[in-house]
Design an enzyme around this catalytic site. Structure first.
Site, PDB file in Angstrom:
ATOM      1  N   TYR A  78       0.836  -1.210   0.000  1.00 32.05           N
ATOM      2  CA  TYR A  78       0.000   0.000   0.000  1.00 32.05           C
ATOM      3  C   TYR A  78       0.867   1.255   0.000  1.00 32.05           C
ATOM      4  O   TYR A  78       0.699   2.140  -0.851  1.00 32.05           O
ATOM      5  CB  TYR A  78      -0.917  -0.016   1.222  1.00 32.05           C
ATOM      6  CG  TYR A  78      -1.881   1.143   1.278  1.00 32.05           C
ATOM      7  CD1 TYR A  78      -2.934   1.238   0.374  1.00 32.05           C
ATOM      8  CD2 TYR A  78      -1.760   2.140   2.240  1.00 32.05           C
ATOM      9  CE1 TYR A  78      -3.835   2.307   0.413  1.00 32.05           C
ATOM     10  CE2 TYR A  78      -2.652   3.201   2.306  1.00 32.05           C
ATOM     11  CZ  TYR A  78      -3.686   3.272   1.385  1.00 32.05           C
ATOM     12  OH  TYR A  78      -4.576   4.329   1.439  1.00 32.05           O
ATOM     13  N   LYS A 117       1.178   3.594  -3.330  1.00 28.03           N
ATOM     14  CA  LYS A 117       0.699   4.981  -3.364  1.00 28.03           C
ATOM     15  C   LYS A 117       1.835   5.959  -3.689  1.00 28.03           C
ATOM     16  O   LYS A 117       1.616   6.978  -4.356  1.00 28.03           O
ATOM     17  CB  LYS A 117       0.064   5.343  -2.016  1.00 28.03           C
ATOM     18  CG  LYS A 117      -1.290   4.685  -1.772  1.00 28.03           C
ATOM     19  CD  LYS A 117      -2.381   5.309  -2.623  1.00 28.03           C
ATOM     20  CE  LYS A 117      -3.760   4.873  -2.191  1.00 28.03           C
ATOM     21  NZ  LYS A 117      -4.840   5.509  -2.969  1.00 28.03           N
ATOM     22  N   VAL A 154     -11.035   3.413  14.437  1.00 30.51           N
ATOM     23  CA  VAL A 154     -12.342   3.964  14.815  1.00 30.51           C
ATOM     24  C   VAL A 154     -13.434   2.918  14.651  1.00 30.51           C
ATOM     25  O   VAL A 154     -14.227   2.681  15.567  1.00 30.51           O
ATOM     26  CB  VAL A 154     -12.672   5.229  13.988  1.00 30.51           C
ATOM     27  CG1 VAL A 154     -14.114   5.672  14.248  1.00 30.51           C
ATOM     28  CG2 VAL A 154     -11.719   6.366  14.344  1.00 30.51           C
TER      29      VAL A 154
END
Length: 316
Positions: A147, A151, A190
């Site tokens: 990842y 990116k 979260v």
């Protein structure tokens, strides 16, 4: 009568892509939602399906596609460790080949293209808070590298297409974002904490929970991306977008327990490899160039997100 602008949103059924598709429709744009539903969810766009200016194309951007659009947004890539580590080679292909195919399309159409980059390009940073000029501290061969480096390579492609082919690019480095339509099993802090708290299950903290994160509510993020895409040609990025207020992970856990009135205990596990110890954006550039700073405080954002997950778990 003025022709309606048509916008391609790659990854349009994902967490951010679906919110942005909704924003574009409200602003009067036609939306072409492109998704292969690897991590995107049809439920995220179900409420948009009857909109006359919304269309879905099921397609994998690892393969070229030829469409006629006026703008392109690239949100397509698994963005949580659980999802991007499931098939790391596919994650790299999505980041790199996907970026190249969309850039080729933007080149042919002479249209603007937005890249949803990430704070993960900074790796486990030695500079705090992170400024856009910082080149990062990334492990190129670790379990998160598919990842992080994917990116980073996508950013390279965007800037090379801008320099070599004059493609109009906009690149944003997105820091931790949360809100309704997060995947309940995406492994992000979260969503993990809220789902565990609502089920009164143990809340899992890695390390001692002293690592920090900065949490930006999704509505704030969508607003700044829209501003960036509609800024002057000279604003190309990369530009940090996120909330500059820093929280310890353990403090987030206590806030979620309080807001959900949960009886969940906290349990501690070893830190995963290459997990960043600190994460906070320097958003000076976004403030100066786009006149933006986040408005939604963590408590209000958590309440809205908790409500979403309560409804989702209730209907399971």
């Amino acid at each position: 009568m003025k022709k309606q602008s048509k916008v391609l949103v790659a990854g349009g059924a994902g967490f951010l892509g679906s919110h942005f598709s909704e924003k574009l429709l409200k602003e009067g744009y036609g939306v072409l939602c492109l998704d292969n539903f690897f991590t995107g969810n049809r439920e995220n766009i179900a409420h948009l399906m009857k909109h006359p200016s919304f269309e879905v194309i099921e397609h994998d951007i690892c393969h070229p596609i030829d469409l006629e659009v006026d703008q392109i947004y690239n949100f397509a890539c698994p963005a949580s460790p659980i999802h991007y580590q499931k098939d790391p080679i596919y994650t790299i292909k999505t980041s790199v080949l996907g970026a190249m195919h969309l850039l080729e399309l933007a080149k042919r159409l002479h249209c603007r293209i937005f890249q949803a980059s990430t704070s993960e390009v900074y790796g486990d940073p030695h500079v705090h808070p992170q400024k856009e000029q910082y080149w990062g501290n990334v492990n190129p061969i670790g379990t998160r590298s598919c990842y992080d480096e994917g990116k980073r390579c996508a950013e390279t492609l965007f800037f090379d297409y801008q320099r070599q082919n004059k493609v109009q690019i906009k690149v944003a480095r997105i820091f931790n974002t949360y809100g309704p339509r997060m995947h309940p099993n995406d492994g992000r802090v979260v969503s993990n904490f809220i789902v565990q708290a609502l089920k009164n299950e143990p809340i899992t903290i890695y390390g001692q929970g002293l690592q920090t994160r900065s949490f930006c509510y999704v509505d704030d993020l969508i607003e700044v991306i829209f501003r960036l895409m509609h800024s002057g040609d000279e604003v190309i990025g990369p530009i940090n977008i996120g909330n500059p207020i820093e929280y310890k992970v353990v403090d987030l856990a206590h806030a979620v327990i309080r807001l959900t009135q949960s009886s969940s205990p906290i349990v501690y596990h070893p830190l995963p490899s290459d997990d960043p110890k600190q994460r906070r954006p320097d958003i000076t550039l976004a403030q100066q160039v786009l006149g933006w700073r986040p408005k939604v405080c963590l408590e209000d954002g958590l309440k809205a997100t908790i409500q979403y997950f309560q409804n989702k778990l209730y209907h399971l």
